[in-house]
Design a protein around this motif. Sequence first.
Motif, PDB file in Angstrom:
ATOM      1  N   GLY A 137       0.732  -1.029  -0.042  1.00 60.90           N
ATOM      2  CA  GLY A 137       0.113  -0.360  -0.055  1.00 60.90           C
ATOM      3  C   GLY A 137       0.697   1.648  -0.347  1.00 60.90           C
ATOM      4  N   MET A 138       2.330   1.465  -0.244  1.00 60.43           N
ATOM      5  CA  MET A 138       3.185   2.450  -0.319  1.00 60.43           C
ATOM      6  C   MET A 138       2.836   3.528  -1.834  1.00 60.43           C
ATOM      7  SD  MET A 138       6.625   0.987   1.707  1.00 60.43           S
ATOM      8  CE  MET A 138       7.077   2.116   2.496  1.00 60.43           C
ATOM      9  N   ARG A 139       3.091   4.230  -1.941  1.00 63.60           N
ATOM     10  CA  ARG A 139       2.844   5.111  -2.469  1.00 63.60           C
ATOM     11  C   ARG A 139       4.641   5.675  -3.018  1.00 63.60           C
ATOM     12  NH1 ARG A 139       3.040   9.295   0.467  1.00 63.60           N
ATOM     13  NH2 ARG A 139       2.294   8.463   2.074  1.00 63.60           N
ATOM     14  N   ARG A 140       4.146   5.684  -4.621  1.00 68.73           N
ATOM     15  CA  ARG A 140       5.820   6.217  -4.695  1.00 68.73           C
ATOM     16  C   ARG A 140       5.317   7.931  -4.944  1.00 68.73           C
ATOM     17  NH1 ARG A 140       7.915   4.697 -11.137  1.00 68.73           N
ATOM     18  NH2 ARG A 140       7.341   2.582  -9.814  1.00 68.73           N
ATOM     19  N   GLU A 141       6.175   8.176  -4.015  1.00 65.99           N
ATOM     20  CA  GLU A 141       6.799  10.190  -3.773  1.00 65.99           C
ATOM     21  C   GLU A 141       7.357  10.298  -4.643  1.00 65.99           C
ATOM     22  OE1 GLU A 141       5.588  10.398   0.414  1.00 65.99           O
ATOM     23  OE2 GLU A 141       7.475  10.398   0.474  1.00 65.99           O
ATOM     24  N   GLY A 142       8.641   9.757  -5.413  1.00 58.89           N
ATOM     25  CA  GLY A 142       9.575  10.647  -5.838  1.00 58.89           C
ATOM     26  C   GLY A 142      10.607   9.442  -6.325  1.00 58.89           C
ATOM     27  N   LEU A 143      11.360  10.093  -7.221  1.00 60.02           N
ATOM     28  CA  LEU A 143      12.353   9.707  -8.312  1.00 60.02           C
ATOM     29  C   LEU A 143      13.505  10.352  -8.228  1.00 60.02           C
ATOM     30  CD1 LEU A 143      14.313   7.054 -10.082  1.00 60.02           C
ATOM     31  CD2 LEU A 143      13.209   8.826 -12.330  1.00 60.02           C
ATOM     32  N   TYR A 166       9.438   5.251  -1.598  1.00 62.75           N
ATOM     33  CA  TYR A 166       8.065   4.962  -1.633  1.00 62.75           C
ATOM     34  C   TYR A 166       7.115   5.275  -0.300  1.00 62.75           C
ATOM     35  CZ  TYR A 166       7.599   1.980  -5.994  1.00 62.75           C
ATOM     36  OH  TYR A 166       7.407   1.564  -6.988  1.00 62.75           O
ATOM     37  N   ALA A 167       6.557   5.364   0.544  1.00 66.58           N
ATOM     38  CA  ALA A 167       6.074   5.500   1.465  1.00 66.58           C
ATOM     39  C   ALA A 167       5.038   5.877   1.780  1.00 66.58           C
ATOM     40  CB  ALA A 167       6.057   7.556   2.789  1.00 66.58           C
ATOM     41  N   LEU A 168       4.432   5.281   3.037  1.00 62.39           N
ATOM     42  CA  LEU A 168       2.840   4.833   3.806  1.00 62.39           C
ATOM     43  C   LEU A 168       2.763   5.727   5.667  1.00 62.39           C
ATOM     44  CD1 LEU A 168       0.462   2.897   3.896  1.00 62.39           C
ATOM     45  CD2 LEU A 168       2.031   1.088   4.547  1.00 62.39           C
ATOM     46  N   LEU A 169       1.455   6.191   5.271  1.00 60.29           N
ATOM     47  CA  LEU A 169       1.591   6.470   6.508  1.00 60.29           C
ATOM     48  C   LEU A 169       0.264   5.042   7.275  1.00 60.29           C
ATOM     49  CD1 LEU A 169      -0.019  10.701   5.023  1.00 60.29           C
ATOM     50  CD2 LEU A 169       2.349   9.690   6.303  1.00 60.29           C
ATOM     51  N   ARG A 170       0.324   5.868   8.534  1.00 58.22           N
ATOM     52  CA  ARG A 170      -0.199   5.102   9.372  1.00 58.22           C
ATOM     53  C   ARG A 170      -1.899   4.970   9.232  1.00 58.22           C
ATOM     54  NH1 ARG A 170       0.846   5.134  15.614  1.00 58.22           N
ATOM     55  NH2 ARG A 170       0.376   7.386  15.088  1.00 58.22           N
ATOM     56  N   ARG A 171      -2.583   6.102   8.755  1.00 61.34           N
ATOM     57  CA  ARG A 171      -3.606   6.384   8.639  1.00 61.34           C
ATOM     58  C   ARG A 171      -4.127   5.911   7.673  1.00 61.34           C
ATOM     59  NH1 ARG A 171      -2.401  11.838   7.850  1.00 61.34           N
ATOM     60  NH2 ARG A 171      -2.011  12.730   5.901  1.00 61.34           N
ATOM     61  N   GLU A 172      -3.226   5.273   6.561  1.00 63.31           N
ATOM     62  CA  GLU A 172      -3.520   5.540   4.738  1.00 63.31           C
ATOM     63  C   GLU A 172      -3.139   3.568   5.365  1.00 63.31           C
ATOM     64  OE1 GLU A 172      -1.529   7.646   1.606  1.00 63.31           O
ATOM     65  OE2 GLU A 172      -0.205   6.703   3.134  1.00 63.31           O
ATOM     66  N   TRP A 173      -2.279   2.978   6.165  1.00 62.58           N
ATOM     67  CA  TRP A 173      -2.341   1.751   6.247  1.00 62.58           C
ATOM     68  C   TRP A 173      -3.377   0.746   6.891  1.00 62.58           C
ATOM     69  CZ3 TRP A 173       0.118  -2.657   5.624  1.00 62.58           C
ATOM     70  CH2 TRP A 173       0.237  -4.125   7.023  1.00 62.58           C
ATOM     71  N   GLU A 174      -3.952   1.562   8.649  1.00 67.14           N
ATOM     72  CA  GLU A 174      -5.198   1.782   9.336  1.00 67.14           C
ATOM     73  C   GLU A 174      -6.826   1.935   7.518  1.00 67.14           C
ATOM     74  OE1 GLU A 174      -5.355   4.902  11.812  1.00 67.14           O
ATOM     75  OE2 GLU A 174      -3.753   3.211  12.852  1.00 67.14           O
TER      76      GLU A 174
END
Length: 177
Positions: A137-143, A166-174
Amino acid sequence: MEPVETDRLVLRNFRKSDAAGLFAYLEAPVAGCFLSLRLESPAAAEAEAEQRAGSDEYLAVCLKQTDSLIGDVFAMQEDDTWSVGWNFNPACGGRGYAVEAARALVAWLFSTCNARRLYAYVEDHNLASQRLCERLGMRREGLFLDFVSFRTDATGAPIYENTFQYALLRREWEAGR
């Protein structure tokens, strides 16, 4: 840390007895970012396993039935943010172990360690790791172009890697659970 169990795996602190399994995938690392961790000998693997045993940063990923080391996951804390990653023995690939272990790591960091944000760096040619980030569920933030060098060419000049973050916030995970 207390071991974390999944259906097929156990994530736990390293032990000196993990040296042979560690040597199996760090004798000749597949991903360039792990070249600096290359182990020259079984004795070096034993020393590395012993060093890792004293920390929760690198966690051994073992098969639940045999306690055999098949790889590791890692998490390095920066306040409420953690840098995460994984490194597995290629001989164990294609069975979903990396996804299972990484999901367990992410859940542990958000629920037990109260992480707010996780991020991972992945080279642009490491498609398997990119897919793993996306499955988490991580999103690609940049290259980042020519971001880092892990090796040199025949003349000694650095060979730079393009690297995704790539990054993932706790609220996105939940929200995705």
